[in-house]
Design a protein around this motif. Structure first.
Motif, PDB file in Angstrom:
ATOM      1  N   MET A 175       0.840  -1.196   0.000  1.00  0.00           N
ATOM      2  CA  MET A 175       0.000   0.000   0.000  1.00  0.00           C
ATOM      3  C   MET A 175       0.878   1.250   0.000  1.00  0.00           C
ATOM      4  O   MET A 175       1.685   1.452   0.910  1.00  0.00           O
ATOM      5  N   ILE A 176       0.714   2.079  -1.022  1.00  0.00           N
ATOM      6  CA  ILE A 176       1.458   3.332  -1.128  1.00  0.00           C
ATOM      7  C   ILE A 176       0.453   4.481  -1.186  1.00  0.00           C
ATOM      8  O   ILE A 176      -0.296   4.606  -2.160  1.00  0.00           O
ATOM      9  N   GLY A 177       0.427   5.292  -0.136  1.00  0.00           N
ATOM     10  CA  GLY A 177      -0.467   6.438  -0.085  1.00  0.00           C
ATOM     11  C   GLY A 177       0.281   7.706  -0.450  1.00  0.00           C
ATOM     12  O   GLY A 177       1.385   7.956   0.045  1.00  0.00           O
ATOM     13  N   LEU A 178      -0.297   8.509  -1.323  1.00  0.00           N
ATOM     14  CA  LEU A 178       0.331   9.740  -1.794  1.00  0.00           C
ATOM     15  C   LEU A 178      -0.487  10.934  -1.321  1.00  0.00           C
ATOM     16  O   LEU A 178      -1.648  11.093  -1.700  1.00  0.00           O
ATOM     17  N   ARG A 179       0.120  11.752  -0.485  1.00  0.00           N
ATOM     18  CA  ARG A 179      -0.547  12.957   0.004  1.00  0.00           C
ATOM     19  C   ARG A 179      -0.289  14.097  -0.979  1.00  0.00           C
ATOM     20  O   ARG A 179       0.787  14.682  -1.006  1.00  0.00           O
ATOM     21  N   PHE A 180      -1.292  14.415  -1.789  1.00  0.00           N
ATOM     22  CA  PHE A 180      -1.174  15.463  -2.796  1.00  0.00           C
ATOM     23  C   PHE A 180      -1.350  16.839  -2.159  1.00  0.00           C
ATOM     24  O   PHE A 180      -2.230  17.037  -1.319  1.00  0.00           O
ATOM     25  N   PHE A 181      -0.550  17.789  -2.610  1.00  0.00           N
ATOM     26  CA  PHE A 181      -0.615  19.169  -2.137  1.00  0.00           C
ATOM     27  C   PHE A 181      -1.093  20.088  -3.264  1.00  0.00           C
ATOM     28  O   PHE A 181      -0.362  20.338  -4.222  1.00  0.00           O
ATOM     29  N   THR A 182      -2.329  20.554  -3.186  1.00  0.00           N
ATOM     30  CA  THR A 182      -2.927  21.572  -4.070  1.00  0.00           C
ATOM     31  C   THR A 182      -2.450  21.437  -5.518  1.00  0.00           C
ATOM     32  O   THR A 182      -1.642  22.222  -6.010  1.00  0.00           O
ATOM     33  N   VAL A 183      -2.994  20.437  -6.194  1.00  0.00           N
ATOM     34  CA  VAL A 183      -2.588  20.138  -7.564  1.00  0.00           C
ATOM     35  C   VAL A 183      -3.305  21.087  -8.532  1.00  0.00           C
ATOM     36  O   VAL A 183      -4.509  21.323  -8.412  1.00  0.00           O
ATOM     37  N   TYR A 184      -2.561  21.613  -9.500  1.00  0.00           N
ATOM     38  CA  TYR A 184      -3.139  22.550 -10.460  1.00  0.00           C
ATOM     39  C   TYR A 184      -2.554  22.302 -11.841  1.00  0.00           C
ATOM     40  O   TYR A 184      -1.535  21.620 -11.993  1.00  0.00           O
ATOM     41  N   GLY A 185      -3.187  22.876 -12.859  1.00  0.00           N
ATOM     42  CA  GLY A 185      -2.670  22.763 -14.214  1.00  0.00           C
ATOM     43  C   GLY A 185      -3.765  22.546 -15.231  1.00  0.00           C
ATOM     44  O   GLY A 185      -4.957  22.605 -14.919  1.00  0.00           O
ATOM     45  N   LYS A 216      -1.238  30.435   2.523  1.00  0.00           N
ATOM     46  CA  LYS A 216      -0.165  29.909   1.685  1.00  0.00           C
ATOM     47  C   LYS A 216      -0.466  28.458   1.314  1.00  0.00           C
ATOM     48  O   LYS A 216      -0.926  27.681   2.148  1.00  0.00           O
ATOM     49  N   ARG A 217      -0.211  28.129   0.067  1.00  0.00           N
ATOM     50  CA  ARG A 217      -0.424  26.770  -0.398  1.00  0.00           C
ATOM     51  C   ARG A 217       0.815  26.264  -1.138  1.00  0.00           C
ATOM     52  O   ARG A 217       1.469  27.006  -1.870  1.00  0.00           O
ATOM     53  N   ASP A 218       1.094  24.981  -0.943  1.00  0.00           N
ATOM     54  CA  ASP A 218       2.202  24.321  -1.628  1.00  0.00           C
ATOM     55  C   ASP A 218       1.685  23.823  -2.982  1.00  0.00           C
ATOM     56  O   ASP A 218       1.438  22.636  -3.171  1.00  0.00           O
ATOM     57  N   PHE A 219       1.463  24.752  -3.913  1.00  0.00           N
ATOM     58  CA  PHE A 219       0.907  24.412  -5.221  1.00  0.00           C
ATOM     59  C   PHE A 219       1.829  23.438  -5.953  1.00  0.00           C
ATOM     60  O   PHE A 219       3.043  23.630  -6.015  1.00  0.00           O
ATOM     61  N   THR A 220       1.217  22.400  -6.542  1.00  0.00           N
ATOM     62  CA  THR A 220       1.996  21.358  -7.213  1.00  0.00           C
ATOM     63  C   THR A 220       1.468  21.170  -8.627  1.00  0.00           C
ATOM     64  O   THR A 220       0.287  20.851  -8.820  1.00  0.00           O
ATOM     65  N   TYR A 221       2.321  21.374  -9.598  1.00  0.00           N
ATOM     66  CA  TYR A 221       1.904  21.281 -10.998  1.00  0.00           C
ATOM     67  C   TYR A 221       1.619  19.832 -11.379  1.00  0.00           C
ATOM     68  O   TYR A 221       2.297  18.901 -10.937  1.00  0.00           O
ATOM     69  N   ILE A 222       0.630  19.656 -12.226  1.00  0.00           N
ATOM     70  CA  ILE A 222       0.110  18.317 -12.516  1.00  0.00           C
ATOM     71  C   ILE A 222       1.169  17.355 -13.070  1.00  0.00           C
ATOM     72  O   ILE A 222       1.184  16.175 -12.719  1.00  0.00           O
ATOM     73  N   GLY A 248       4.864  20.849  -4.065  1.00  0.00           N
ATOM     74  CA  GLY A 248       5.602  21.668  -5.019  1.00  0.00           C
ATOM     75  C   GLY A 248       6.905  22.209  -4.474  1.00  0.00           C
ATOM     76  O   GLY A 248       7.687  22.814  -5.206  1.00  0.00           O
ATOM     77  N   ASP A 249       7.135  22.025  -3.166  1.00  0.00           N
ATOM     78  CA  ASP A 249       8.395  22.397  -2.517  1.00  0.00           C
ATOM     79  C   ASP A 249       8.594  23.910  -2.392  1.00  0.00           C
ATOM     80  O   ASP A 249       9.723  24.371  -2.241  1.00  0.00           O
ATOM     81  N   ASN A 250       7.498  24.674  -2.452  1.00  0.00           N
ATOM     82  CA  ASN A 250       7.632  26.128  -2.336  1.00  0.00           C
ATOM     83  C   ASN A 250       6.263  26.766  -2.095  1.00  0.00           C
ATOM     84  O   ASN A 250       5.599  27.173  -3.050  1.00  0.00           O
ATOM     85  N   PRO A 251       5.819  26.865  -0.839  1.00  0.00           N
ATOM     86  CA  PRO A 251       4.499  27.447  -0.559  1.00  0.00           C
ATOM     87  C   PRO A 251       4.382  28.879  -1.082  1.00  0.00           C
ATOM     88  O   PRO A 251       5.318  29.673  -0.959  1.00  0.00           O
ATOM     89  N   ILE A 252       3.234  29.158  -1.678  1.00  0.00           N
ATOM     90  CA  ILE A 252       2.992  30.443  -2.324  1.00  0.00           C
ATOM     91  C   ILE A 252       1.791  31.124  -1.667  1.00  0.00           C
ATOM     92  O   ILE A 252       0.750  30.496  -1.462  1.00  0.00           O
ATOM     93  N   GLU A 253       1.937  32.412  -1.372  1.00  0.00           N
ATOM     94  CA  GLU A 253       0.813  33.170  -0.826  1.00  0.00           C
ATOM     95  C   GLU A 253      -0.215  33.426  -1.931  1.00  0.00           C
ATOM     96  O   GLU A 253       0.138  33.667  -3.083  1.00  0.00           O
ATOM     97  N   LEU A 254      -1.488  33.366  -1.547  1.00  0.00           N
ATOM     98  CA  LEU A 254      -2.581  33.522  -2.497  1.00  0.00           C
ATOM     99  C   LEU A 254      -2.457  34.807  -3.310  1.00  0.00           C
ATOM    100  O   LEU A 254      -2.700  34.815  -4.523  1.00  0.00           O
ATOM    101  N   GLU A 255      -2.079  35.888  -2.664  1.00  0.00           N
ATOM    102  CA  GLU A 255      -1.951  37.175  -3.355  1.00  0.00           C
ATOM    103  C   GLU A 255      -0.922  37.098  -4.493  1.00  0.00           C
ATOM    104  O   GLU A 255      -1.103  37.713  -5.547  1.00  0.00           O
ATOM    105  N   TYR A 256       0.149  36.343  -4.268  1.00  0.00           N
ATOM    106  CA  TYR A 256       1.172  36.232  -5.308  1.00  0.00           C
ATOM    107  C   TYR A 256       0.640  35.441  -6.503  1.00  0.00           C
ATOM    108  O   TYR A 256       0.888  35.807  -7.661  1.00  0.00           O
TER     109      TYR A 256
END
Length: 319
Positions: A175-185, A216-222, A248-256
């Motif tokens: 069993m391999i569980g993957l915790r996704f962080f705010t996926v976008y694209g 802040k969110r750690d946006f992660t490209y698809i 995505g290894d770099n949390p981004i503020e919503l305003e940015y």
């Protein structure tokens, strides 16, 4: 090799399936119920693309229906499962909790039970950064305590991790569980902020900016997420039960992020600032040490490039 992908018409399921179909001879068995949580036409468009591959087969089925799923497993006999189907959305779980109980909990139990019945050796399943709840220590480690979820959606994902552990312990399924962080694209979900912001900015309509833009969110490209899933699928060493962060290894503020969309659209946002919503957390940030070491997971699409790609795609398609 046959991989059964649940949620194949969803954002991540489609993106993973398309990558595999383009680059390998592996057969993908896709399952999806085309849930109307967001525009079904987008899901149908994704499916049309997948159906263009000779090594893709699709079943329109809900994972809560055990007997129908059993027939599919018996017919196709997959070698491995990538379980991505779920009712998504933190805020929606406040309004429709029972949907989450059925889709995320019962549906996942059905998939794991059928993995046991058909002797499937490895299951990769989707978890979420939401399980970290209101944890204030950052970055989030897989070993952090996740016993205090702040949304029902997060609780269902924690439940999925727990029963995955049970099925590994009792039946030896990897069993391999993957915790996704705010996926976008591209081909993403229209209910997510980056999509709503792009749509409304282009249409010169106001956007709702929660917590006054200070989250802040750690946006992660698809494409980075897809590579992480593939690494779990093709991992050569034996795994018992493991959880990995995919961020995505770099949390981004919503305003940015909003400023990037403004730049790419050439339009200014009309901002409606609001307090934080129930169920939301102020920051997500993945510690990727474990994923880098075990999955060789190194995200390489920065937020500037990711938003540029998405806005270009959105303008061309206007879903």
């Amino acid at each position: 090799m046959k991989i059964l992908v649940t949620g194949a018409a969803g954002f991540i399921g489609f993106s993973f399936s398309e990558n595999i179909l383009k680059n390998t001879e592996i057969q993908i068995i896709g399952i999806d119920n085309l849930n109307p949580y967001y525009d079904v036409k987008l899901k149908e468009k994704r499916l049309d693309i997948l159906k263009g591959f000779k090594n893709f087969k699709f079943f329109d089925e809900d994972i809560i229906n055990y007997e129908e799923l059993d027939e599919i497993f018996n017919l196709e006999k997959p070698d491995l499962i990538v379980h991505l189907a779920a009712q998504a959305g933190v805020r929606y779980s406040l309004e429709n909790p029972h949907v989450y109980e059925y889709s995320n909990n019962l549906g996942t139990l059905n998939i794991f039970e059928l993995a046991k019945k058909y002797g499937i050796k490895r299951v990769i399943f989707a978890s979420s950064s939401s399980v970290y709840g209101g944890n204030e220590k950052t970055p989030f480690l897989e070993s952090d305590n996740v016993d205090k979820p702040v949304s029902l959606y997060a609780a269902t994902k924690k439940y999925n991790e727990l029963i995955a552990h049970v099925y590994n312990h009792l039946y030896g399924i990897e069993m391999i569980g993957l915790r996704f962080f705010t996926v976008y694209g591209e081909f993403g979900r229209p209910d997510m902020a980056y999509w709503k912001f792009t749509k409304n900015i282009l249409e010169e309509k106001p956007i709702d900016v929660y917590n006054y833009g200070k989250m802040k969110r750690d946006f992660t490209y698809i494409s980075d997420i897809v590579e992480g899933i593939k690494s779990a699928v093709f991992l050569s060493k034996k795994i018992d039960y493991e959880i990995f962060n995919l961020g995505g290894d770099n949390p981004i503020e919503l305003e940015y992020m909003i400023s990037l969309i403004e730049k790419e659209t050439g339009k200014k946002a009309i901002k409606n600032y609001l307090p934080v919503q129930e169920g939301d957390v102020l920051i997500t940030m993945a510690d990727l040490t474990k994923s880098k070491e075990n999955l060789k997971y190194y995200p390489n699409i920065c937020i500037e490039e990711g938003i540029k790609r998405f806005v270009k795609w959105y303008i061309q398609n206007r879903y």
